[in-house]
Design a protein around this motif. Structure first.
Motif, mmCIF file in Angstrom:
data_model
loop_
_atom_site.group_PDB
_atom_site.id
_atom_site.type_symbol
_atom_site.label_atom_id
_atom_site.label_comp_id
_atom_site.label_asym_id
_atom_site.label_seq_id
_atom_site.Cartn_x
_atom_site.Cartn_y
_atom_site.Cartn_z
ATOM 1 N N VAL A 340 20.586 -19.361 12.148
ATOM 2 C CA VAL A 340 19.338 -19.679 12.846
ATOM 3 C C VAL A 340 18.419 -18.463 12.891
ATOM 4 C CG1 VAL A 340 18.342 -20.380 15.045
ATOM 5 C CG2 VAL A 340 20.398 -21.510 14.206
ATOM 6 N N LEU A 341 18.950 -17.302 13.345
ATOM 7 C CA LEU A 341 18.126 -16.101 13.473
ATOM 8 C C LEU A 341 17.625 -15.619 12.112
ATOM 9 C CD1 LEU A 341 20.130 -14.117 16.176
ATOM 10 C CD2 LEU A 341 17.765 -14.878 16.368
ATOM 11 N N GLY A 342 18.522 -15.625 11.104
ATOM 12 C CA GLY A 342 18.105 -15.154 9.786
ATOM 13 C C GLY A 342 16.991 -15.998 9.197
ATOM 14 N N ASN A 343 17.157 -17.330 9.260
ATOM 15 C CA ASN A 343 16.128 -18.211 8.697
ATOM 16 C C ASN A 343 14.823 -18.128 9.475
ATOM 17 O OD1 ASN A 343 17.622 -19.253 6.548
ATOM 18 N ND2 ASN A 343 18.680 -20.695 7.865
ATOM 19 N N LEU A 344 14.910 -18.009 10.815
ATOM 20 C CA LEU A 344 13.686 -17.901 11.610
ATOM 21 C C LEU A 344 12.948 -16.608 11.315
ATOM 22 C CD1 LEU A 344 14.848 -19.285 15.078
ATOM 23 C CD2 LEU A 344 13.182 -20.310 13.541
ATOM 24 N N GLU A 345 13.696 -15.500 11.151
ATOM 25 C CA GLU A 345 13.049 -14.225 10.821
ATOM 26 C C GLU A 345 12.304 -14.317 9.491
ATOM 27 O OE1 GLU A 345 15.131 -10.365 12.771
ATOM 28 O OE2 GLU A 345 16.050 -11.116 10.966
ATOM 29 N N LEU A 346 12.957 -14.914 8.496
ATOM 30 C CA LEU A 346 12.303 -15.042 7.193
ATOM 31 C C LEU A 346 11.129 -16.005 7.260
ATOM 32 C CD1 LEU A 346 15.395 -15.146 4.832
ATOM 33 C CD2 LEU A 346 13.877 -13.236 5.283
ATOM 34 N N LEU A 347 11.298 -17.120 7.981
ATOM 35 C CA LEU A 347 10.207 -18.085 8.117
ATOM 36 C C LEU A 347 9.017 -17.448 8.816
ATOM 37 C CD1 LEU A 347 9.331 -20.993 7.649
ATOM 38 C CD2 LEU A 347 10.332 -21.590 9.854
ATOM 39 N N ARG A 348 9.275 -16.581 9.784
ATOM 40 C CA ARG A 348 8.202 -15.902 10.531
ATOM 41 C C ARG A 348 7.320 -15.062 9.607
ATOM 42 N NH1 ARG A 348 4.645 -13.700 12.543
ATOM 43 N NH2 ARG A 348 4.379 -12.932 14.690
ATOM 44 N N PRO A 560 12.891 0.905 10.846
ATOM 45 C CA PRO A 560 13.527 -0.292 10.272
ATOM 46 C C PRO A 560 12.688 -0.956 9.208
ATOM 47 C CG PRO A 560 13.749 -0.252 12.659
ATOM 48 C CD PRO A 560 12.845 0.866 12.292
ATOM 49 N N ASP A 561 11.378 -1.022 9.402
ATOM 50 C CA ASP A 561 10.530 -1.712 8.428
ATOM 51 C C ASP A 561 10.491 -0.997 7.088
ATOM 52 O OD1 ASP A 561 9.978 -3.637 10.230
ATOM 53 O OD2 ASP A 561 8.056 -2.774 10.863
ATOM 54 N N ASP A 562 10.813 0.331 7.112
ATOM 55 C CA ASP A 562 10.743 1.096 5.866
ATOM 56 C C ASP A 562 12.109 1.246 5.216
ATOM 57 O OD1 ASP A 562 8.386 3.301 7.452
ATOM 58 O OD2 ASP A 562 8.032 1.467 6.295
ATOM 59 N N ALA A 563 13.161 0.662 5.846
ATOM 60 C CA ALA A 563 14.515 0.891 5.353
ATOM 61 C C ALA A 563 14.708 0.384 3.936
ATOM 62 C CB ALA A 563 15.533 0.234 6.284
ATOM 63 N N ALA A 564 14.195 -0.815 3.661
ATOM 64 C CA ALA A 564 14.380 -1.395 2.323
ATOM 65 C C ALA A 564 13.676 -0.556 1.264
ATOM 66 C CB ALA A 564 13.870 -2.837 2.301
ATOM 67 N N ALA A 586 21.886 -14.025 2.248
ATOM 68 C CA ALA A 586 21.351 -13.775 0.905
ATOM 69 C C ALA A 586 19.831 -13.802 0.903
ATOM 70 C CB ALA A 586 21.904 -14.812 -0.073
ATOM 71 N N ASP A 587 19.251 -14.745 1.658
ATOM 72 C CA ASP A 587 17.789 -14.811 1.742
ATOM 73 C C ASP A 587 17.224 -13.538 2.371
ATOM 74 O OD1 ASP A 587 17.741 -17.281 0.582
ATOM 75 O OD2 ASP A 587 17.585 -18.402 2.449
ATOM 76 N N MET A 588 17.890 -13.028 3.433
ATOM 77 C CA MET A 588 17.412 -11.799 4.075
ATOM 78 C C MET A 588 17.481 -10.619 3.094
ATOM 79 S SD MET A 588 18.556 -11.792 8.094
ATOM 80 C CE MET A 588 20.294 -12.031 7.883
ATOM 81 N N LEU A 589 18.581 -10.522 2.353
ATOM 82 C CA LEU A 589 18.725 -9.422 1.400
ATOM 83 C C LEU A 589 17.716 -9.535 0.262
ATOM 84 C CD1 LEU A 589 22.621 -9.303 1.253
ATOM 85 C CD2 LEU A 589 21.145 -7.510 2.154
ATOM 86 N N SER A 590 17.534 -10.753 -0.230
ATOM 87 C CA SER A 590 16.555 -10.949 -1.305
ATOM 88 C C SER A 590 15.153 -10.616 -0.834
ATOM 89 C CB SER A 590 16.612 -12.407 -1.800
ATOM 90 O OG SER A 590 17.871 -12.692 -2.354
ATOM 91 N N ASP A 591 14.858 -10.967 0.430
ATOM 92 C CA ASP A 591 13.540 -10.660 0.991
ATOM 93 C C ASP A 591 13.322 -9.152 1.100
ATOM 94 O OD1 ASP A 591 11.849 -10.511 3.952
ATOM 95 O OD2 ASP A 591 11.070 -11.769 2.355
ATOM 96 N N LEU A 592 14.423 -8.395 1.211
ATOM 97 C CA LEU A 592 14.324 -6.932 1.246
ATOM 98 C C LEU A 592 14.192 -6.338 -0.164
ATOM 99 C CD1 LEU A 592 17.026 -6.150 3.958
ATOM 100 C CD2 LEU A 592 14.561 -5.860 4.200
ATOM 101 N N GLY A 593 14.261 -7.188 -1.182
ATOM 102 C CA GLY A 593 14.062 -6.719 -2.547
ATOM 103 C C GLY A 593 15.337 -6.459 -3.323
ATOM 104 N N GLN A 671 17.579 -8.802 10.228
ATOM 105 C CA GLN A 671 17.251 -8.242 8.923
ATOM 106 C C GLN A 671 17.065 -6.730 9.023
ATOM 107 O OE1 GLN A 671 13.451 -9.290 7.122
ATOM 108 N NE2 GLN A 671 14.454 -9.618 5.145
ATOM 109 N N ASP A 672 16.463 -6.252 10.143
ATOM 110 C CA ASP A 672 16.282 -4.811 10.328
ATOM 111 C C ASP A 672 17.632 -4.099 10.403
ATOM 112 O OD1 ASP A 672 13.580 -4.901 10.211
ATOM 113 O OD2 ASP A 672 13.247 -4.880 12.382
ATOM 114 N N GLN A 673 18.599 -4.685 11.160
ATOM 115 C CA GLN A 673 19.918 -4.063 11.251
ATOM 116 C C GLN A 673 20.596 -4.017 9.887
ATOM 117 O OE1 GLN A 673 21.412 -6.733 14.246
ATOM 118 N NE2 GLN A 673 21.192 -5.229 15.867
#
Length: 688
Positions: A340-348, A560-564, A586-593, A671-673
C-alpha cells in the motif's frame, strides 16, 4: 498525458462536392488543426476513431445517403465519447426550416450547423469550440481509466487480505456483496444473498448482538465493527468479522453502510481451544487444591504458593500465546502495508497538479502510516520489533523532548522535568524510548481531565540482587507521575495487558502500556506501576546502564531525495515470495532508476546469480518458504562473495549468533529509506 496533442487530434472532412473540402482543410490548417478528407461515406466511417476530434460534413453529401453505418458507430461510442459534428448547410438551411438538417441532428446528436457562405472566423471558432469539447472528453477518458485502475488496485488489496466487500442500502435493505464476502458466509458466487439471508446465516445466540451493533452505528454515526458466529447451509459453525463506515447524505441522514468482512473461523477455534485448555487447567488446580486441603490443614502456605505459581504460569502462557498471535498478525499486516505505502508513494509522484488526487493519496498515506505505527505497537508488545540498541544519553533525550511533551499534553497540564547531573548512558533504542515517554505523558494527561501536573524525573539506582523481572546491576529509572484519578489494585494488575484500556470506546487502543512493557523486557529492564484511587499513578521504566559511551552524531552527507542520483543506476536482484510486495518494491527501485530482476524464492534467486552473477546488490525478504533470507544470503555469498545484501523483515527474527555481513531493512519501508540503504551499501563498497 493531461490532454491529446494537436498532432494526434485531427478533424475529419467529408465534402465530396465542389471545393468545400479544400477550403475547410485550408482554414483548419491556418488554425493549427490537422485534418484529413474522406471522399465517400464508407471511407469516412472507416476513418472514425478516438483520434478524430471532430467531423466536418456538408449537408448535401449526406442528405440522401444511407446513414445506418454512421449511426451505428455513433451508438457504439464509449461512455466518455460524444464526437462533435460540424454540418455545412446552404443559406437558410438550418434545422428550424430544413427537415433534412433536423434529421441529421437526430442521427448525429452532437451537431453544430454553419450556414454558407460563412466567414472564415466563424468556421474556425466553431472548429476550435468542437476541439475544446473533444479535449474535455479525452480528459474524462483519462479520469475514467484512472478510476478503473484505482478500483483494480483496491480489489487486489482486498484479495491479498482475503477480505470481502459489502454495501447495505439502509432505505431498502438491499445488500450488495463480493464473491469473497459470499464465500465467508458459505455461499457460492451464483447464490442469491440478501440482507435477510445474512441475518438467517447469523448464529441465533449472536443475532440480537449483531442487530444492536447495527442500530448503534446508525444512531451514533460510529464505525460498525462486530464479530460473531455464522451457520452455513450444511449446518457447520464458522466465524465472521464485519467492519463498516456509515455514509450520510447532505442533510445528515444515514443512507448506507460500506465495509469489509473477514473469515475468523480459525481464530475463534483457537480461542475456544485456549478457553477449554484454561478450564482444564483450572479444574486440575482446583482438584489438586482440594486434595491438599483434605490431606492436611498445615502444607496451606505451600498451597497458596502453588496457586500463585500456577496462576503466573497460566498468565505467562496466555501472554505468550497472545504475543505469538499478535506478532504474526503484525508481521503479515506489515507486508500488506508495504504494498500500500509503496504504490501510494509512486502514485503520488505521477498525479501531477491534480489537487483532489493529491489530497486523497495523502489521506491514504496518513492512514497507512498510522497502520504502520499500530503494527510497531503490536510488535513491541510481542517483543518482536527491530530495535537499534546502543548507548543513549537519557538526560539529553528527556530534555530535548520537553517542548514536545508540553505541546502534547495541552495548556491545562504543566510538565516538570527533573534531571540530575552526570547520568551514565543507558543501553536502549532512542526512538522507542521517546515513543514510550510520549505515551506515558499522554496517559498521564488523560488521567487528569480537569488539569494538573506531570512530574518526569531520572535517577540512577542499583538492583542488589536478581528478581524475576530484573537482573542484578545498575539502572537508570525514568519516572512519570501524575495527579490523576488513579487505579485500584484490580485495574493495576490488568494495566499492561494488550488491548486493556480504562478509556471509553474509541479513545485508546489499549496498546500503550503493553508496548512499553514489551520494550522494557527487550531492553532487559522492567516497567513498574504504582497507583491508588484518588492518589494518581507513577510509571517507572527501568533501563540498564550501558558499558559504552554515547557516540558523536554523524552528519548525513546526502539527502534522501538525492540518494538515487548519488549512486547511479544499479543492477539489483529483488527476492520476495509475496508477488504483491515484490511488484511494489520493484516499482520503487525502478522509479529510482535502477535495473531490477525479480525472483520469488531462494532457489530462483540462486539460479539468477548462477546464470548471470553481474548484480550490484541483492535485496531479499527474510521469512520465505523453503529457504529463508539468511540461508539465501549464505548460499549467494558462495556464488558472489562480494555481493552486497540487504535483508528486509517485519520484525527482528534473525536467529541469534548468525554471522552474516548483511544490512537490515525493517518493513514497511519507504522509497527514501530504500534509497538511503542502497547509498550506504554503495558508499561502503567504494571505500572497501
Amino acid at each position: 498525458m493531461a490532454t491529446i496533442p494537436n498532432r494526434e487530434a485531427i478533424g475529419l472532412i467529408h465534402a465530396p462536392l465542389g471545393r468545400d473540402a479544400q477550403i475547410a482543410a485550408s482554414l483548419l490548417q491556418e488554425a493549427g488543426i490537422t485534418s484529413k478528407a474522406a471522399s465517400d461515406l464508407p471511407t469516412f466511417v472507416a476513418s472514425l476513431d478516438d483520434n478524430v476530434a471532430f467531423a466536418v460534413m456538408t449537408e448535401e453529401a449526406v442528405r440522401s445517403a444511407d446513414l445506418r453505418s454512421l449511426a451505428s458507430w455513433i451508438e457504439d461510442q464509449p461512455s466518455w465519447s460524444d464526437l462533435p459534428f460540424i454540418i455545412l448547410t446552404a443559406r437558410g438551411g438550418g434545422p428550424e426550416r430544413n427537415p433534412s438538417a433536423a434529421r441529421l441532428l437526430e442521427v448525429l446528436g452532437n451537431v453544430s450547423f454553419v450556414e454558407r457562405p460563412f466567414h472564415a472566423t466563424t468556421f474556425i471558432s466553431v472548429a476550435r469550440s468542437a476541439m475544446r469539447g473533444r479535449r474535455r472528453q479525452y480528459e474524462a477518458r483519462l479520469r475514467i481509466e484512472a478510476l478503473d485502475e484505482g478500483e483494480r488496485r483496491l480489489q487486489t488489496a482486498l484479495d491479498a487480505g482475503r477480505l470481502g466487500a459489502w454495501e447495505l442500502d439502509l432505505a431498502t435493505n438491499e445488500l450488495t456483496t463480493s464473491t469473497t464476502c459470499r464465500r465467508i458466509f458459505g455461499r457460492s458466487p451464483e447464490d442469491p444473498f440478501t440482507y435477510e439471508d445474512l441475518l438467517a446465516a447469523t448464529h441465533p445466540e449472536d443475532l440480537e448482538r449483531v442487530q444492536a451493533a447495527l442500530r448503534a452505528s446508525i444512531a451514533t454515526g460510529s464505525d460498525h465493527a462486530v464479530e460473531y458466529r455464522t451457520v452455513w447451509k450444511d449446518g457447520s459453525i464458522h466465524g465472521a468479522e464485519i467492519r463498516a463506515q456509515l455514509h450520510k447524505d447532505r442533510a445528515g441522514r444515514a443512507i448506507k453502510l460500506v465495509g469489509v468482512s473477514a473469515d475468523i473461523t480459525e481464530r475463534l477455534k483457537a480461542e475456544e481451544q485456549q478457553r477449554q485448555l484454561n478450564e482444564v487447567l483450572e479444574e486440575r488446580v482446583a482438584e489438586r487444591t482440594r486434595e491438599l486441603e483434605e490431606a492436611h490443614a498445615l502444607v496451606m502456605a505451600e498451597v497458596s504458593q502453588r496457586e500463585r505459581a500456577e496462576e503466573q504460569l497460566r498468565q505467562a502462557q496466555k501472554m505468550e500465546a497472545i504475543g505469538q498471535l499478535t506478532g504474526g498478525v503484525a508481521h503479515d499486516f506489515n507486508n500488506l502495508l508495504m504494498a500500500v505505502l509503496g504504490n501510494l508513494e509512486l502514485l503520488r509522484k505521477h498525479v501531477g497538479d491534480d489537487i483532489k488526487a493529491i489530497r486523497l493519496i495523502d489521506g491514504a498515506l496518513q492512514g497507512a502510516k498510522r497502520g504502520a505505527s499500530l503494527t510497531q505497537r503490536l510488535l513491541a508488545f510481542a517483543r518482536r520489533q527491530d530495535l537499534h540498541i546502543g548507548p543513549v544519553d537519557l538526560a539529553g533525550l528527556v530534555m530535548g523532548m520537553k517542548d514536545l511533551l508540553t505541546r502534547s499534553v495541552g495548556s491545562t497540564v504543566s510538565v516538570e522535568v527533573v534531571v540530575p547531573d552526570q547520568l551514565p548512558p543507558v543501553s536502549a533504542d532512542a526512538n522507542q524510548v521517546e515513543l514510550a515517554l510520549l505515551n506515558l505523558a499522554v496517559n498521564a494527561r488523560d488521567a487528569m481531565p480537569d488539569g494538573g501536573a506531570i512530574r518526569i524525573d531520572l535517577r540512577e539506582t542499583e538492583q542488589i540482587s536478581a528478581t524475576d523481572a530484573l537482573a542484578a546491576g545498575r539502572y537508570v529509572v525514568l519516572s512519570v507521575a501524575d495527579q490523576g484519578h488513579g487505579m485500584d489494585e484490580e485495574t493495576l494488575q490488568k494495566a499492561i495487558e494488550p488491548f486493556f484500556s480504562t478509556k471509553e470506546l474509541g479513545k485508546g487502543t489499549g496498546l500503550g502500556l503493553s508496548m512499553i512493557h514489551g520494550l522494557a523486557l527487550q531492553l532487559k529492564g522492567d516497567l513498574k506501576l504504582a497507583s491508588a484511587p484518588g492518589k494518581g499513578t507513577t510509571a517507572e521504566l527501568w533501563i540498564p546502564i550501558s558499558t559504552s559511551s554515547v557516540p558523536e552524531q554523524e552528519q548525513s552527507q546526502t539527502a534522501p531525495d538525492d540518494a538515487a542520483n548519488a549512486v547511479g543506476p544499479k543492477r539489483i536482484l529483488l527476492v520476495d515470495d509475496d508477488v504483491l510486495i515484490a511488484m511494489s518494491s520493484a516499482d520503487m527501485l525502478s522509479d529510482l532508476g535502477h535495473e531490477v530482476f525479480e525472483a520469488h524464492s531462494g532457489q530462483e534467486a540462486l539460479a539468477c546469480l548462477a546464470d548471470d552473477g553481474r548484480f550490484d546488490l541483492m535485496i531479499t525478504d527474510y521469512s520465505m518458504p523453503g529457504m529463508t533470507g539468511a540461508e539465501l544470503a549464505k548460499a549467494a555469498r558462495e556464488i558472489a562473495p562480494g555481493l552486497p545484501i540487504v535483508i528486509a523483515s517485519g520484525y527482528a527474527e534473525l536467529p541469534p549468533g548468525l554471522d552474516l555481513d548483511v544490512a537490515r531493512l525493517g518493513k514497511p519501508y519507504t522509497q527514501d529509506q530504500l534509497a538511503q540503504e542502497i547509498l550506504k551499501l554503495t558508499a561502503a563498497g567504494d571505500r572497501s
